[in-house]
Design an enzyme around this catalytic site. Structure first.
Site, PDB file in Angstrom:
ATOM      1  N   ASN A   1      35.406 -14.197 -18.075  1.00 19.86           N
ATOM      2  CA  ASN A   1      36.340 -14.418 -19.179  1.00 19.86           C
ATOM      3  C   ASN A   1      36.363 -13.270 -20.172  1.00 19.86           C
ATOM      4  OD1 ASN A   1      38.234 -16.389 -19.911  1.00 19.86           O
ATOM      5  ND2 ASN A   1      36.983 -17.049 -21.639  1.00 19.86           N
TER       6      ASN A   1
ATOM      7  N   THR B   1      38.571   3.042  13.586  1.00 23.24           N
ATOM      8  CA  THR B   1      39.559   2.019  13.259  1.00 23.24           C
ATOM      9  C   THR B   1      40.792   2.230  14.132  1.00 23.24           C
ATOM     10  OG1 THR B   1      38.774   2.056  10.973  1.00 23.24           O
ATOM     11  CG2 THR B   1      40.879   0.965  11.388  1.00 23.24           C
TER      12      THR B   1
ATOM     13  N   LYS C   1      44.411   2.504  15.254  1.00 23.58           N
ATOM     14  CA  LYS C   1      45.681   2.810  14.604  1.00 23.58           C
ATOM     15  C   LYS C   1      46.795   2.807  15.654  1.00 23.58           C
ATOM     16  CE  LYS C   1      43.460   3.857  10.715  1.00 23.58           C
ATOM     17  NZ  LYS C   1      43.616   3.137   9.444  1.00 23.58           N
TER      18      LYS C   1
ATOM     19  N   LYS D   1      47.538   0.515  12.449  1.00 24.32           N
ATOM     20  CA  LYS D   1      46.816  -0.706  12.076  1.00 24.32           C
ATOM     21  C   LYS D   1      47.646  -1.958  12.312  1.00 24.32           C
ATOM     22  CE  LYS D   1      46.139   0.554   7.731  1.00 24.32           C
ATOM     23  NZ  LYS D   1      45.689   0.420   6.329  1.00 24.32           N
TER      24      LYS D   1
ATOM     25  N   LYS E   1      37.194  -0.955  15.475  1.00 24.07           N
ATOM     26  CA  LYS E   1      37.342  -1.836  14.304  1.00 24.07           C
ATOM     27  C   LYS E   1      38.779  -2.292  14.110  1.00 24.07           C
ATOM     28  CE  LYS E   1      37.182  -1.415   9.261  1.00 24.07           C
ATOM     29  NZ  LYS E   1      38.659  -1.395   9.127  1.00 24.07           N
TER      30      LYS E   1
ATOM     31  N   ASP F   1      41.565  -3.082  11.461  1.00 23.10           N
ATOM     32  CA  ASP F   1      41.775  -2.672  10.079  1.00 23.10           C
ATOM     33  C   ASP F   1      41.779  -3.904   9.182  1.00 23.10           C
ATOM     34  OD1 ASP F   1      42.062  -0.772   8.081  1.00 23.10           O
ATOM     35  OD2 ASP F   1      43.487   0.386   9.260  1.00 23.10           O
ATOM     36  N   GLU F   2      41.671  -3.658   7.881  1.00 25.05           N
ATOM     37  CA  GLU F   2      41.440  -4.773   6.958  1.00 25.05           C
ATOM     38  C   GLU F   2      42.576  -5.791   6.949  1.00 25.05           C
ATOM     39  OE1 GLU F   2      43.540  -1.557   4.656  1.00 25.05           O
ATOM     40  OE2 GLU F   2      41.896  -1.647   6.091  1.00 25.05           O
TER      41      GLU F   2
ATOM     42  N   HIS G   1      34.520  -5.169   4.979  1.00 25.32           N
ATOM     43  CA  HIS G   1      35.486  -4.220   4.427  1.00 25.32           C
ATOM     44  C   HIS G   1      35.684  -4.530   2.949  1.00 25.32           C
ATOM     45  CE1 HIS G   1      39.073  -1.814   3.800  1.00 25.32           C
ATOM     46  NE2 HIS G   1      38.850  -1.252   4.970  1.00 25.32           N
ATOM     47  N   ARG G   2      35.866  -3.481   2.141  1.00 25.84           N
ATOM     48  CA  ARG G   2      35.966  -3.670   0.686  1.00 25.84           C
ATOM     49  C   ARG G   2      37.415  -3.600   0.188  1.00 25.84           C
ATOM     50  NH1 ARG G   2      33.782   1.974  -2.070  1.00 25.84           N
ATOM     51  NH2 ARG G   2      35.010   3.417  -0.792  1.00 25.84           N
TER      52      ARG G   2
END
EC number: 4.1.1.39
Length: 447
Positions: free
Chosen positions: A89, A139, A141, A143, A167, A169-170, A260-261
């Site tokens: 908050n 990753t 591609k 993607k 991988k 992708d996100e 993944h971030r």
């Protein structure tokens, strides 16, 4: 106590002491007025306290406020509750122009209430039977837009060429062009075929992120039934509650968990407001994940070297000492909580391999998406080029050579016996991402 370091930019006329006290109160027991129910509890036991305020050199209107929060304010084993209290908050407070959470000190007593990563670095190496070098990933591609069968074919080519992982992708979840179950099946087929050809254990980060926790769990269960070694989660968009639940499932069922971030830069990129990624990294280690993306220093994404190395150590090491030259405000003791492998990914290619090996060391994952699939001869030769470059850098380092100084020479020598690497070096010899980082150390933090 949990200790927090906030970068505070108060409104004109608001003294630092008052702003720091307001942050401590608003993120613990305080409200805007005195209430009669204050008399029904011991506020001295539960309220947060701003115990120190220090001006930021070079910034006339910023200071660092250090706040201590009693442990009884937080639910055990809940990153969700911790963040709801500390940052839930107070960031909308009118008395502040900007507020940023720079670091947290999590005491051992609270760390011990978390399971942490499903397996950790050593268990992962034992599962994969791979030691003495960084792991290699890619990753797939583009993607978005591939059919499941073509996607699986790309996975197979990369794995048979020498990569350890491929991988999702996100944002690959379960779209009309490729539903999750079809993707999981074709990727599992690719993994088993590549393992049979190479004799190495392979994996593909199957993204289990979904619109509901029930669907996420369904995808993780199917991955386990297929016998694949690893799944993936977008932990910020998916949420900490979902992430912790998935981490518990992965530990119970022998699955590694790649994190993944996605969305992190919305929170952490601005220097005066938000939350530093080192805090998000600590939270992930508690919530649970075996890998997490951590920037590259040399690639296309934001990340100053010393800052990146600071939170890489916070991910991997058991004890990290306070070091303001790397942005670490507090000593952090993880009391044997398993470590997390940092993942370097984003705009990297074979010419970056010496720097990546030197910066991140063996306990890391180096991921080349375009740097594999962009090879002029195809996916498998792109994977070969990356594996040869990595093996050459590791061998040179083990022989005592200086990767920072001799890196380009080491790669050129390897090109003589690897036509795949030579072709990759020719394609990417002019690629640079030379932009100044936005998030930098303060002048007083630099040595």
């Amino acid at each position: 106590d949990i200790l927090a370091a906030f970068r505070v930019t108060p409104q004109p006329g608001v003294p630092p002491e008052e702003a720091g006290a307001a942050v401590a109160a608003e993120s613990s027991t305080g409200t805007w007025t005195t209430v009669w129910t204050d008399g029904l509890t011991n506020l001295d036991r539960y309220k947060g306290r701003c115990y120190r305020x220090x001006r930021v050199i070079g910034e006339k209107d910023q200071f660092i406020a250090y706040v201590a929060y009693p442990l009884d304010l937080f639910e055990e084993g809940s990153v969700t509750n911790m963040f709801t209290s500390i940052v839930g908050n107070v960031f909308g407070f009118k008395a502040l122009r900007x507020l940023r959470l720079e670091d947290l000190r999590i005491p051992p007593a609270y760390v011990k209430t978390f399971q942490g990563p499903p397996h950790g670095i050593q268990v992962e190496r034992d599962k994969l039977n791979k030691y003495g070098r960084p792991l290699l990933g890619c990753t797939i591609k583009p993607k978005l837009g591939l059919s499941a069968k073509n996607y699986g074919r790309a996975v197979y080519e990369c794995l048979r060429g020498g990569l350890d992982f491929t991988k999702d992708d996100e944002n690959v979840n379960s779209q009309p062009f490729m539903r999750w179950r079809d993707r999981f099946l074709f990727c599992a087929e690719a993994i088993y075929k590549a393992q049979a050809e190479t004799g190495e254990i392979k994996g593909h980060y199957l993204n289990a992120t979904a619109g509901t926790c029930e669907d996420m769990n369904k995808r993780a269960v199917f991955a386990r039934e297929l016998g694949v070694p690893i799944v993936m989660h977008d932990y910020l968009t998916g949420g900490f509650t979902a992430n912790t639940s998935l981490a518990h499932y992965c530990r119970d069922n022998g699955l590694l968990l790649h994190i993944h971030r996605a969305m992190h830069a919305v929170i952490d990129r601005q220097k005066s407001h938000g939350m530093h990624f080192r805090v998000l990294a600590k939270a992930l280690r508690m919530s649970g994940g075996d890998h997490i993306h951590a920037g590259t220093v040399v690639g296309k994404l934001e990340g100053e070297r010393e800052i990146t190395l600071g939170f890489v150590d916070l991910l991997r090491d058991d004890l990290v000492e306070q070091d303001r030259s790397r942005g670490i405000y507090f000593t952090q003791d993880w009391v044997s909580l398993p470590g997390v492998l940092p993942v370097a990914s984003g705009g990297i290619h074979v010419w970056h391999m010496p720097a990546l090996t030197e910066i991140f060391g063996d306990d890391s994952v180096l991921q080349f998406g375009g740097g594999t699939l962009g090879h002029p001869w195809g996916n498998a030769p792109g994977a070969v080029a990356n594996r040869v470059a990595l093996e050459a850098c590791v061998q040179a380092r083990n022989e005592g050579r200086d990767l920072a100084r001799e890196g380009n020479e080491i790669i050129r020598e390897a090109c003589k016996w690897s036509p795949e690497l030579a072709a990759a070096c020719e394609v990417w010899k002019e690629i640079r991402f030379e932009f100044k980082p936005v998030d930098t150390l303060d002048p007083d933090e630099k040595k």
